[in-house]
Write a protein that holds these residues in place. Sequence first.
Motif, PDB file in Angstrom:
ATOM      1  N   ARG A   9       0.869  -1.181   0.000  1.00 14.12           N
ATOM      2  CA  ARG A   9       0.000   0.000   0.000  1.00 14.12           C
ATOM      3  C   ARG A   9       0.904   1.228   0.000  1.00 14.12           C
ATOM      4  O   ARG A   9       1.706   1.407   0.913  1.00 14.12           O
ATOM      5  CB  ARG A   9      -0.883   0.049   1.254  1.00 14.12           C
ATOM      6  CG  ARG A   9      -1.713  -1.173   1.493  1.00 14.12           C
ATOM      7  CD  ARG A   9      -2.919  -1.192   0.585  1.00 14.12           C
ATOM      8  NE  ARG A   9      -3.644  -2.425   0.829  1.00 14.12           N
ATOM      9  CZ  ARG A   9      -4.922  -2.557   0.663  1.00 14.12           C
ATOM     10  NH1 ARG A   9      -5.648  -1.571   0.246  1.00 14.12           N
ATOM     11  NH2 ARG A   9      -5.503  -3.711   0.891  1.00 14.12           N
ATOM     12  N   ASN A  52      -3.531   8.071   3.857  1.00 20.13           N
ATOM     13  CA  ASN A  52      -4.260   6.810   3.716  1.00 20.13           C
ATOM     14  C   ASN A  52      -5.497   6.817   4.593  1.00 20.13           C
ATOM     15  O   ASN A  52      -5.499   7.370   5.695  1.00 20.13           O
ATOM     16  CB  ASN A  52      -3.371   5.624   4.110  1.00 20.13           C
ATOM     17  CG  ASN A  52      -2.628   5.061   2.935  1.00 20.13           C
ATOM     18  OD1 ASN A  52      -3.211   4.759   1.908  1.00 20.13           O
ATOM     19  ND2 ASN A  52      -1.318   4.925   3.090  1.00 20.13           N
ATOM     20  N   THR A  70      -7.425   1.206   5.155  1.00 20.32           N
ATOM     21  CA  THR A  70      -6.150   0.785   4.574  1.00 20.32           C
ATOM     22  C   THR A  70      -5.108   0.595   5.664  1.00 20.32           C
ATOM     23  O   THR A  70      -4.380  -0.397   5.681  1.00 20.32           O
ATOM     24  CB  THR A  70      -5.653   1.818   3.545  1.00 20.32           C
ATOM     25  OG1 THR A  70      -6.602   1.888   2.476  1.00 20.32           O
ATOM     26  CG2 THR A  70      -4.287   1.459   2.995  1.00 20.32           C
ATOM     27  N   HIS A 127      -5.721  -2.544   7.644  1.00 23.43           N
ATOM     28  CA  HIS A 127      -5.315  -3.709   6.856  1.00 23.43           C
ATOM     29  C   HIS A 127      -3.800  -3.927   6.970  1.00 23.43           C
ATOM     30  O   HIS A 127      -3.346  -5.055   7.181  1.00 23.43           O
ATOM     31  CB  HIS A 127      -5.726  -3.512   5.398  1.00 23.43           C
ATOM     32  CG  HIS A 127      -5.424  -4.672   4.525  1.00 23.43           C
ATOM     33  ND1 HIS A 127      -6.223  -5.790   4.477  1.00 23.43           N
ATOM     34  CD2 HIS A 127      -4.403  -4.896   3.676  1.00 23.43           C
ATOM     35  CE1 HIS A 127      -5.702  -6.657   3.634  1.00 23.43           C
ATOM     36  NE2 HIS A 127      -4.606  -6.128   3.131  1.00 23.43           N
TER      37      HIS A 127
END
Length: 134
Positions: free
Chosen positions: A86, A93, A97, A100
């Motif tokens: 990412r 972000n 996200t 995760h």
Amino acid sequence: MKLQGAHVVVIGGSSGIGLATARLAREEGADVTIVGRSQEKLDQAQRELGEVRPVVADIADEAAIGQVFESLSRVDHVLISAGTIRNGALVNNDLETLRHIVNERLWGVTYAVRHAAPRMHEGSIVLTSGTLSS
């Protein structure tokens, strides 16, 4: 390191550093289990590597990672290279996200180590964060 007859588990073994490690372990005579989220990518890796055991599991899913290690009678070495890439700064972000990333890179690694260690008598557990580690 002598790997002849050892069992090496590579979480994130269907591509990148994990795939390269699995290949080297096979060349050194190890039995290899590769773990990843995508059956398709694991099948491709198995075609490239030859005799390896592919297992579908998401490192962020503790039950799935527990099942991986419960299914193995022997674990000598573990490489954990799993993790979604990412890009972007922390402040740019979205929180989903970031959750995760934390689930894979912190909790996933924790799950893997906690489930692998009881099956090991000696050996190694190696963590790597891949190409975006800097």
